[in-house]
Design a protein around this motif. Structure first.
Motif, PDB file in Angstrom:
ATOM      1  N   ALA A  47      11.853 -16.893 -20.508  1.00 10.78           N
ATOM      2  CA  ALA A  47      10.611 -17.867 -20.215  1.00 10.78           C
ATOM      3  C   ALA A  47      10.309 -17.867 -18.824  1.00 10.78           C
ATOM      4  O   ALA A  47       9.342 -17.895 -18.252  1.00 10.78           O
ATOM      5  CB  ALA A  47      10.831 -19.148 -20.899  1.00 10.78           C
ATOM      6  N   GLU A  48      11.329 -18.121 -17.981  1.00 12.47           N
ATOM      7  CA  GLU A  48      11.397 -18.055 -16.636  1.00 12.47           C
ATOM      8  C   GLU A  48      10.731 -16.806 -15.845  1.00 12.47           C
ATOM      9  O   GLU A  48      10.050 -16.609 -14.984  1.00 12.47           O
ATOM     10  CB  GLU A  48      12.820 -18.265 -16.118  1.00 12.47           C
ATOM     11  N   GLY A  49      10.954 -15.505 -16.436  1.00 13.26           N
ATOM     12  CA  GLY A  49      10.691 -14.317 -16.090  1.00 13.26           C
ATOM     13  C   GLY A  49       9.097 -14.348 -16.504  1.00 13.26           C
ATOM     14  O   GLY A  49       8.451 -13.847 -15.594  1.00 13.26           O
ATOM     15  N   ILE A  50       8.751 -14.417 -17.698  1.00 11.02           N
ATOM     16  CA  ILE A  50       7.291 -14.952 -17.845  1.00 11.02           C
ATOM     17  C   ILE A  50       6.564 -15.561 -16.973  1.00 11.02           C
ATOM     18  O   ILE A  50       5.555 -15.206 -16.442  1.00 11.02           O
ATOM     19  CB  ILE A  50       7.239 -15.081 -19.341  1.00 11.02           C
ATOM     20  N   LEU A  51       7.098 -16.718 -16.767  1.00  8.73           N
ATOM     21  CA  LEU A  51       6.302 -17.804 -15.721  1.00  8.73           C
ATOM     22  C   LEU A  51       6.262 -17.208 -14.579  1.00  8.73           C
ATOM     23  O   LEU A  51       5.135 -17.345 -13.720  1.00  8.73           O
ATOM     24  CB  LEU A  51       7.114 -18.923 -15.643  1.00  8.73           C
ATOM     25  N   GLU A  52       7.353 -16.374 -13.803  1.00  6.26           N
ATOM     26  CA  GLU A  52       7.196 -15.831 -12.713  1.00  6.26           C
ATOM     27  C   GLU A  52       6.082 -14.694 -12.673  1.00  6.26           C
ATOM     28  O   GLU A  52       5.276 -14.827 -11.793  1.00  6.26           O
ATOM     29  CB  GLU A  52       8.499 -15.161 -12.402  1.00  6.26           C
ATOM     30  N   ARG A  53       5.872 -13.850 -13.587  1.00  2.00           N
ATOM     31  CA  ARG A  53       5.297 -12.717 -13.834  1.00  2.00           C
ATOM     32  C   ARG A  53       3.669 -13.364 -13.930  1.00  2.00           C
ATOM     33  O   ARG A  53       2.961 -12.699 -13.233  1.00  2.00           O
ATOM     34  CB  ARG A  53       5.597 -11.859 -14.717  1.00  2.00           C
ATOM     35  N   ILE A  54       3.479 -14.380 -14.645  1.00  2.86           N
ATOM     36  CA  ILE A  54       1.997 -14.880 -14.916  1.00  2.86           C
ATOM     37  C   ILE A  54       1.390 -15.333 -13.687  1.00  2.86           C
ATOM     38  O   ILE A  54       0.096 -15.675 -13.762  1.00  2.86           O
ATOM     39  CB  ILE A  54       1.941 -15.776 -15.858  1.00  2.86           C
ATOM     40  N   LYS A  55       2.375 -15.521 -12.384  1.00  3.19           N
ATOM     41  CA  LYS A  55       1.640 -15.823 -11.217  1.00  3.19           C
ATOM     42  C   LYS A  55       0.739 -14.960 -10.543  1.00  3.19           C
ATOM     43  O   LYS A  55      -0.257 -15.306 -10.041  1.00  3.19           O
ATOM     44  CB  LYS A  55       3.016 -16.191 -10.113  1.00  3.19           C
ATOM     45  N   THR A  56       1.095 -13.719 -10.955  1.00  2.00           N
ATOM     46  CA  THR A  56      -0.062 -12.577 -10.688  1.00  2.00           C
ATOM     47  C   THR A  56      -0.565 -11.828 -11.640  1.00  2.00           C
ATOM     48  O   THR A  56      -1.611 -11.380 -11.432  1.00  2.00           O
ATOM     49  CB  THR A  56       0.947 -11.527  -9.767  1.00  2.00           C
ATOM     50  N   ALA A  57      -0.072 -11.834 -12.914  1.00  2.85           N
ATOM     51  CA  ALA A  57      -0.476 -11.264 -13.939  1.00  2.85           C
ATOM     52  C   ALA A  57      -1.956 -11.933 -14.432  1.00  2.85           C
ATOM     53  O   ALA A  57      -2.044 -12.993 -14.581  1.00  2.85           O
ATOM     54  CB  ALA A  57       0.393 -11.029 -15.083  1.00  2.85           C
ATOM     55  N   ARG A  58      -2.816 -11.199 -14.778  1.00  2.00           N
ATOM     56  CA  ARG A  58      -4.131 -11.465 -15.474  1.00  2.00           C
ATOM     57  C   ARG A  58      -4.432 -11.436 -16.923  1.00  2.00           C
ATOM     58  O   ARG A  58      -4.926 -11.732 -17.621  1.00  2.00           O
ATOM     59  CB  ARG A  58      -5.047 -10.939 -14.583  1.00  2.00           C
ATOM     60  N   ARG A  59      -3.729 -10.071 -17.302  1.00  2.05           N
ATOM     61  CA  ARG A  59      -4.039  -9.417 -18.664  1.00  2.05           C
ATOM     62  C   ARG A  59      -2.414  -9.197 -19.245  1.00  2.05           C
ATOM     63  O   ARG A  59      -1.696  -8.584 -18.512  1.00  2.05           O
ATOM     64  CB  ARG A  59      -4.632  -8.354 -18.354  1.00  2.05           C
ATOM     65  N   ALA A  60      -2.451  -9.518 -20.493  1.00  2.00           N
ATOM     66  CA  ALA A  60      -1.004  -9.753 -21.229  1.00  2.00           C
ATOM     67  C   ALA A  60      -1.289  -8.633 -22.518  1.00  2.00           C
ATOM     68  O   ALA A  60      -2.351  -8.978 -23.212  1.00  2.00           O
ATOM     69  CB  ALA A  60      -0.460 -10.695 -21.313  1.00  2.00           C
ATOM     70  N   VAL A  61      -0.238  -8.160 -22.959  1.00  2.00           N
ATOM     71  CA  VAL A  61      -0.375  -7.431 -24.329  1.00  2.00           C
ATOM     72  C   VAL A  61       1.170  -8.009 -25.123  1.00  2.00           C
ATOM     73  O   VAL A  61       2.079  -8.086 -24.292  1.00  2.00           O
ATOM     74  CB  VAL A  61      -0.186  -5.980 -24.300  1.00  2.00           C
ATOM     75  N   VAL A  62       0.803  -8.496 -26.359  1.00  2.56           N
ATOM     76  CA  VAL A  62       1.986  -9.324 -27.073  1.00  2.56           C
ATOM     77  C   VAL A  62       2.079  -8.116 -28.221  1.00  2.56           C
ATOM     78  O   VAL A  62       1.096  -7.800 -29.001  1.00  2.56           O
ATOM     79  CB  VAL A  62       1.571 -10.424 -27.449  1.00  2.56           C
ATOM     80  N   ILE A  63       3.404  -7.623 -28.305  1.00  4.41           N
ATOM     81  CA  ILE A  63       3.743  -6.527 -29.352  1.00  4.41           C
ATOM     82  C   ILE A  63       4.367  -7.602 -30.656  1.00  4.41           C
ATOM     83  O   ILE A  63       5.469  -8.097 -30.394  1.00  4.41           O
ATOM     84  CB  ILE A  63       4.614  -5.692 -28.952  1.00  4.41           C
ATOM     85  N   GLY A  64       3.717  -7.521 -31.599  1.00  6.15           N
ATOM     86  CA  GLY A  64       4.266  -8.118 -32.734  1.00  6.15           C
ATOM     87  C   GLY A  64       3.624  -9.384 -33.004  1.00  6.15           C
ATOM     88  O   GLY A  64       3.375 -10.308 -32.054  1.00  6.15           O
ATOM     89  N   SER A  65       3.169  -9.953 -34.294  1.00 11.71           N
ATOM     90  CA  SER A  65       2.577 -10.857 -34.801  1.00 11.71           C
ATOM     91  C   SER A  65       3.390 -11.944 -35.441  1.00 11.71           C
ATOM     92  O   SER A  65       2.780 -12.558 -36.572  1.00 11.71           O
ATOM     93  CB  SER A  65       1.070 -10.849 -35.156  1.00 11.71           C
ATOM     94  N   GLY A  66       4.620 -11.960 -35.351  1.00 10.75           N
ATOM     95  CA  GLY A  66       5.309 -12.907 -35.969  1.00 10.75           C
ATOM     96  C   GLY A  66       5.062 -14.353 -35.540  1.00 10.75           C
ATOM     97  O   GLY A  66       4.454 -14.541 -34.661  1.00 10.75           O
ATOM     98  N   PHE A  67       5.959 -15.082 -35.831  1.00 14.49           N
ATOM     99  CA  PHE A  67       5.793 -16.657 -35.217  1.00 14.49           C
ATOM    100  C   PHE A  67       6.074 -16.631 -33.675  1.00 14.49           C
ATOM    101  O   PHE A  67       5.089 -17.523 -33.098  1.00 14.49           O
ATOM    102  CB  PHE A  67       6.451 -17.764 -36.026  1.00 14.49           C
ATOM    103  N   ILE A  68       6.998 -15.851 -33.162  1.00 13.77           N
ATOM    104  CA  ILE A  68       7.181 -16.035 -32.058  1.00 13.77           C
ATOM    105  C   ILE A  68       5.817 -15.301 -31.193  1.00 13.77           C
ATOM    106  O   ILE A  68       5.879 -15.740 -30.009  1.00 13.77           O
ATOM    107  CB  ILE A  68       8.720 -15.159 -31.325  1.00 13.77           C
TER     108      ILE A  68
END
Ligand SMILES: Cc1cc2nc3c(=O)[nH]c(=O)nc-3n(C[C@H](O)[C@H](O)[C@H](O)COP(=O)(O)OP(=O)(O)OC[C@H]3O[C@@H](n4cnc5c(N)ncnc54)[C@H](O)[C@@H]3O)c2cc1C
Ligand code: SF4
Ligand code: SF4
Lengths: 190, 411
Positions: free
Chosen positions: B132-153
């Motif tokens: 989660a900390e890694g994601i929070l750091e990355r979204i400071k600059t990221a604009r577009r995201a891809v999520v692989i997998g549509s389970g509950f997480i």
């Protein structure tokens, strides 16, 4: 240290006449103003934590049973759902609740409902503010037929024993009316 | 007696607390891979979203371990178990001896063998606080995201990223979203809801390759197209982490095989939480990696480790997820002879599945109150035919069970 057995809410099903006084009293108790006149003006509207469920001619005021081995506490992944150390009541701390609804899907009694507006788990907290003052929970105080009682298990058992003994001695027509009798008498009166 | 617990998640903590509640004298050593106190992974998506503060993730106060007499050792992953000598081995060739061992090391994210997925910068799982900390750091600059997998997480991640203002594409290799929880029809409702919130949903479309530049991931190849992005979350399911069992003789299949006492096939070795499998029960109750099961199996393992024989009543086969505030619950199996259905015309749909007159599963979207009552009927195998259509109605409740007794009383 020995813990004193605390009072809890008992339901005498056959006394319920589905008047829903408990529902209103519960919502008012859990409002900001704590008065009916004020409560109906609040947004969001205060929510009740007891529901009078009817099946055909029967009704039952359904709410949390404050289980001793409570599935909702086991299932809560935020520590919001917990047991009050003093009163043994099970309650959810709204500050910590994230509205994940795990408690809703594991409670075998339907004791927790999902409040979709505030995204918080809603359940009976046994009115801690009232009981701290020595008063009965709001639903119990509001119930006009004695379907909801606030007693220790011993007191409840004694009361039931008495009622049964009375019925055995005096036949079924006890002086204490049940819900259906009350309805019948109302019908006969007009 | 010296009890060693591998892990510091809910199963491990529930076990340690249960042991301490019974026995002040035994020694408890907890070995944790991570270096933070016990926290709940369940609100991690909300933490990324910004709606849950970090301190709410931690479910015990700082003095918990010392007060409970638990020797917690952070950053000490177990790599091998040696039941012959009653020892576990840590990285760095350190051994810890035990009298009784509890394996509660949980599950890990399944990372499909897609080139670049395991190595590229900007690709994350959503399983631990570090993720989660890694994601929070990355979204400071990221604009577009891809999520692989549509389970509950995966769906929780999608929602968090949308609310953080990113453009999100969801890839699901199977033909529908939430394949483990819903049937095709119910999944279509969820998919609509995702689309309505601006998510690009591609079903029947698996990721094929991660494309990188000097800043890490720059796109995901899927279905022959390049989907540009700066962040990837891999949420292709979780698997029990069985790597530490090698050479130990502890039997496993999809998880560590345990009986209703949470005992493994090896003397003195117990397991609890996401890592277990119950081979002795029907399929739908075998592998159920959810929070309530971690806590309840941890407790049962503890009782039995202390020599107080206690049976586990059976895992909870229920799950619930919110997709942009719409609750979606599912329990048991997803196909059956009979299906009772209720809908309100506003998008809420409830299906209750019956086999030979008993509830065997259900799916509920939008209106989930009372799911616990239905789930309990399934667990207890209660004959449900007499309730008829009422079963699927949101008004179905505990009151329906009172009816026969009332009928006598009021006759
Ligand atoms: C994002 C997210 C959302 C979730 N939402 C929900 C939800 O809403 N409802 C729900 O019921 N469940 C949810 N879950 C699942 C739930 O969190 C798990 O079922 C539960 O945490 C499992 O507990 P556990 O103790 O078995 O394992 P874990 O919580 O995985 O803990 C494992 C522990 O073992 C440690 N460990 C791992 N390997 C080793 C090793 N080799 N040596 C030493 N230590 C090791 C880890 O550091 C960790 O402390 C969610 C999970 C995630 C990731
Ligand atoms: S909410 Fe349900 S499980 Fe929890 S204490 Fe009340 S009745 Fe029991
Ligand atoms: S909805 Fe709230 S109280 Fe219920 S399990 Fe989730 S966090 Fe706990």
């Amino acid at each position: 240290m020995e813990k004193t057995v605390s009072k809890t809410i008992f339901t005498v099903v056959e006394n319920c006449v589905a008047c829903k006084s408990c529902e209103i009293a519960c919502a008012v108790e859990h409002s900001c103003s704590k008065t009916l006149a004020g409560a109906i003006l609040e947004t969001p509207l205060p929510q009740r934590r007891i529901t009078v469920e009817g099946v055909g001619a029967y009704s039952y005021p359904s709410r949390c049973q404050h289980c001793s081995d409570a599935s909702c506490i086991t299932a809560c992944p935020t520590g919001a759902m917990q047991r009050d150390g003093n009163t043994d009541a099970v309650f959810s701390d709204h500050d910590r609740c994230i509205g994940c609804w795990m408690c809703v899907v594991v409670c075998p009694f339907g004791g927790v409902t999902a409040d979709p507006v505030n995204k918080k788990a809603l359940k009976c907290d046994r009115c801690p503010e009232r009981t701290a003052k020595g008063e009965a929970p709001a639903c119990v105080s509001a119930c006009p037929t004695g379907a909801l009682l606030f007693l220790t298990p011993e007191e409840f058992a004694a009361q039931r024993r008495q009622a049964t003994a009375h019925a055995a001695v005096c036949g079924e027509s006890t002086t204490k009316l049940n819900g259906m009798d009350i309805l019948r008498s109302l019908k006969g009166a007009n | 007696m010296k009890i060693v617990i591998i892990g510091n998640g809910p199963a491990a903590i529930a076990a340690a607390e249960t042991i301490r509640g019974q026995d002040r004298s035994c020694e408890i050593v907890m070995l944790s891979r991570e270096s933070v106190p016990f926290y709940s992974p369940c609100p991690l998506a909300e933490y990324v979203e910004g709606s849950v503060p970090k301190d709410h993730l931690f479910l015990r106060d700082p003095a918990f371990y010392s007060r409970s007499g638990i020797d917690i050792r952070y950053g000490r992953p177990v790599i091998r178990i040696e039941p012959q000598t009653r020892q576990v081995w840590l990285a760095g060739n350190e051994a810890v001896a035990y009298d009784q061992l509890l394996i509660a090391s949980g599950s890990k994210a399944f990372v499909p063998p897609i080139p670049g997925l395991a190595t590229a910068k900007g690709v994350f799982e959503l399983k631990t606080l570090d993720d989660a900390e890694g994601i929070l750091e990355r979204i400071k600059t990221a604009r577009r995201a891809v999520v692989i997998g549509s389970g509950f997480i995966g769906l929780e991640a999608v929602q968090a990223l949308i609310r953080q203002g990113l453009d999100v594409t969801l890839l699901e290799a199977q033909a529908q979203v939430l394949p483990a929880m819903l049937d095709r029809e119910m999944a279509a409702i969820v998919q609509q809801r995702l689309t309505a919130h601006g998510v690009q949903v591609h079903t029947g479309c698996g990721a094929e390759r991660i494309l990188e530049n000097e800043n890490g991931v720059r796109a995901v190849m899927a279905g022959g197209c390049e989907i540009p992005c700066e962040l990837v979350i891999c949420a292709a399911g979780v698997r029990a982490d069985l790597s530490i069992l090698e050479g130990s003789g502890i039997a496993s299949n999809r998880g560590i095989l345990v009986n209703d006492h949470m005992q493994t096939n090896v003397d003195g070795v117990f397991a609890a939480g996401d890592i277990i499998e119950r081979p002795d029960v029907p399929e739908k109750y075998r592998v159920l990696p959810i929070w309530p099961n971690a806590v309840s199996t941890g407790r049962i393992a503890a009782w039995n480790m202390l020599g107080i024989a206690t049976r586990h009543p059976g895992l909870e086969a229920v799950n619930v997820v919110r997709v942009f505030d719409t609750p979606i619950a599912s329990f048991g199996t997803q196909t059956a002879e009979d299906c009772l259905r209720w809908q309100d015309g506003n998008g809420a749909v409830r299906k209750v599945l019956l086999q030979e007159g008993r509830v065997i599963g259900g799916q509920l979207i939008g209106e989930i109150n009372g799911t616990g009552v239905l789930h309990e009927m399934m667990k207890k195998g209660i004959a449900a035919e007499r309730f008829g259509e009422a079963l699927a109605h949101p008004g179905f409740s505990y009151a329906h069970f009172m009816q026969p007794s009332r009928a006598v009383k009021w006759a």
